[in-house]
Design an enzyme around this catalytic site. Structure first.
Site, mmCIF file in Angstrom:
data_model
loop_
_atom_site.group_PDB
_atom_site.id
_atom_site.type_symbol
_atom_site.label_atom_id
_atom_site.label_comp_id
_atom_site.label_asym_id
_atom_site.label_seq_id
_atom_site.Cartn_x
_atom_site.Cartn_y
_atom_site.Cartn_z
ATOM 1 C CG ASP A 239 -1.533 1.222 1.615
ATOM 2 O OD1 ASP A 239 -2.266 1.740 0.762
ATOM 3 O OD2 ASP A 239 -1.361 1.705 2.755
ATOM 4 C CG ASP B 172 -2.003 2.511 6.468
ATOM 5 O OD1 ASP B 172 -2.133 2.246 5.261
ATOM 6 O OD2 ASP B 172 -2.355 3.591 6.964
ATOM 7 C CG ASP C 237 -4.238 -1.157 2.966
ATOM 8 O OD1 ASP C 237 -4.381 -1.120 1.735
ATOM 9 O OD2 ASP C 237 -3.757 -0.225 3.639
HETATM 10 P P1 ADP Z 1 -3.991 4.316 0.125
HETATM 11 O O1 ADP Z 1 -4.478 3.131 -0.642
HETATM 12 O O2 ADP Z 1 -2.949 5.084 -0.636
HETATM 13 O O3 ADP Z 1 -3.544 3.984 1.517
HETATM 14 P P2 ADP Z 1 -6.706 4.985 0.815
HETATM 15 O O4 ADP Z 1 -7.301 3.826 0.060
HETATM 16 O O5 ADP Z 1 -6.733 4.939 2.284
HETATM 17 O O6 ADP Z 1 -5.227 5.306 0.274
HETATM 18 O O7 ADP Z 1 -7.468 6.255 0.333
HETATM 19 C C1 ADP Z 1 -7.647 6.429 -1.043
HETATM 20 C C2 ADP Z 1 -8.219 7.770 -1.307
HETATM 21 O O8 ADP Z 1 -9.548 7.841 -0.761
HETATM 22 C C3 ADP Z 1 -7.460 8.900 -0.653
HETATM 23 O O9 ADP Z 1 -6.356 9.298 -1.430
HETATM 24 C C4 ADP Z 1 -8.548 9.943 -0.560
HETATM 25 O O10 ADP Z 1 -8.678 10.585 -1.795
HETATM 26 C C5 ADP Z 1 -9.811 9.141 -0.270
HETATM 27 N N1 ADP Z 1 -10.111 9.056 1.171
HETATM 28 C C6 ADP Z 1 -10.048 7.956 1.954
HETATM 29 N N2 ADP Z 1 -10.411 8.238 3.217
HETATM 30 C C7 ADP Z 1 -10.693 9.552 3.250
HETATM 31 C C8 ADP Z 1 -11.124 10.471 4.273
HETATM 32 N N3 ADP Z 1 -11.316 10.113 5.550
HETATM 33 N N4 ADP Z 1 -11.341 11.760 3.914
HETATM 34 C C9 ADP Z 1 -11.134 12.171 2.650
HETATM 35 N N5 ADP Z 1 -10.720 11.371 1.654
HETATM 36 C C10 ADP Z 1 -10.505 10.081 1.935
HETATM 37 MG MG MG Z 2 -2.838 3.220 3.544
#
Ligand code: ADP
Ligand code: MG
Length: 237
Positions: free
Chosen positions: A8, A199, A203
């Site tokens: 991730d 994390d 995931d």
């Molecule tokens: P990664 O896979 O890189 O860890 P996430 O899947 O957690 O990222 O999040 C993907 C996208 O979803 C973020 O880049 C954001 O655009 C959006 N996102 C997720 N959670 C939130 C939140 N609490 N507030 C705003 N945007 C969010």
């Molecule tokens: Mg993450």
């Protein structure tokens, strides 16, 4: 070809500690209105994005006032605050909720916001790559292991990290389901063990599915940690 590690991005390869770099409101909307809506929406989220937004906010009392709060992993959050529906998240999340939000170009994570029927604007956040991520990729390559990046973040941010760290392959703008199905493809294209490290809530299914599931212990969400075979207590890659 040897084993591979699927990873991730946010909170895993990066610190997951965001800082707000820009506030861009629509005409007729004040920064205060946009920020107030974002504070409310993010007050119940444990996502690194939410922690950055609510950094200087009394989240406890604000969180108590949220009605029908929902976190949509990989997209954003929604709530009803003082009788108004608020949506905060990425461009795809806005689209799913009837708003055509345009991402500005360049790297950075964009959080758009809608209140009632009105699009209020967006903020841009930055997150730093962990220093040891560079060494991790080098070491894995020395051991002939492939490194594959899966992220829910937008393409430009994913490509930036890929080039910065020398990662072999990258898939971006993924929902949690898509993360798991790409992991499964990566697993079926090798007869060696595949590890996944992450994390977030998003995931957890991949951590469960991989031959070896690893979670960040400190920044990681409970569900990621509970499903992991290996927990990295200090988040050091
Ligand atoms: P990664 O896979 O890189 O860890 P996430 O899947 O957690 O990222 O999040 C993907 C996208 O979803 C973020 O880049 C954001 O655009 C959006 N996102 C997720 N959670 C939130 C939140 N609490 N507030 C705003 N945007 C969010
Ligand atoms: Mg993450």
């Amino acid at each position: 070809r040897d084993n591979k590690i699927v990873t991730d991005k946010t909170g895993t390869l990066t610190h997951g500690v965001f800082t707000i770099q820009k506030i861009a409101t629509q005409d007729g909307v004040s920064e205060q209105e946009l920020l107030t809506a974002l504070y409310a929406a993010e007050s119940l989220s444990t996502h690194p994005i939410a922690k950055a937004i609510c950094h200087d906010v009394d989240v406890k009392s604000l969180a108590a006032k949220q009605v029908n709060y929902k976190e949509i992993a990989g997209y954003g959050v929604q709530t009803t605050y003082e009788g108004e529906n608020i949506y905060a998240g990425n461009a795809q999340f806005m689209k799913n909720n009837g708003v055509k939000a345009v991402n500005e170009e360049g790297i950075g994570t964009i959080v758009h916001c809608k209140k009632g029927d009105k699009y209020l604007g967006y903020i841009v956040l930055y997150d730093e790559v962990k220093k040891e991520a560079y060494d991790m990729v080098k070491l894995l390559h020395k051991e002939k292991k492939e490194v594959v990046l899966l992220t829910g973040d937008k393409k430009e941010n994913a490509e930036y990290i890929k080039n910065e760290l020398g990662i072999d392959r990258v898939y971006s703008e993924l929902t949690p389901d898509q993360k798991t199905s790409i992991l499964e493809k990566e697993m079926s294209s090798t007869n060696k063990a595949v590890a996944f490290v992450g994390d977030g809530i998003n995931d957890a299914p991949s951590i469960m599915r991989a031959d070896v599931g690893m979670a960040m212990g400190a920044i990681g969400s409970d569900i990621a940690v509970e499903n992991a075979d290996v927990v990295i207590m200090n988040d050091n890659l």
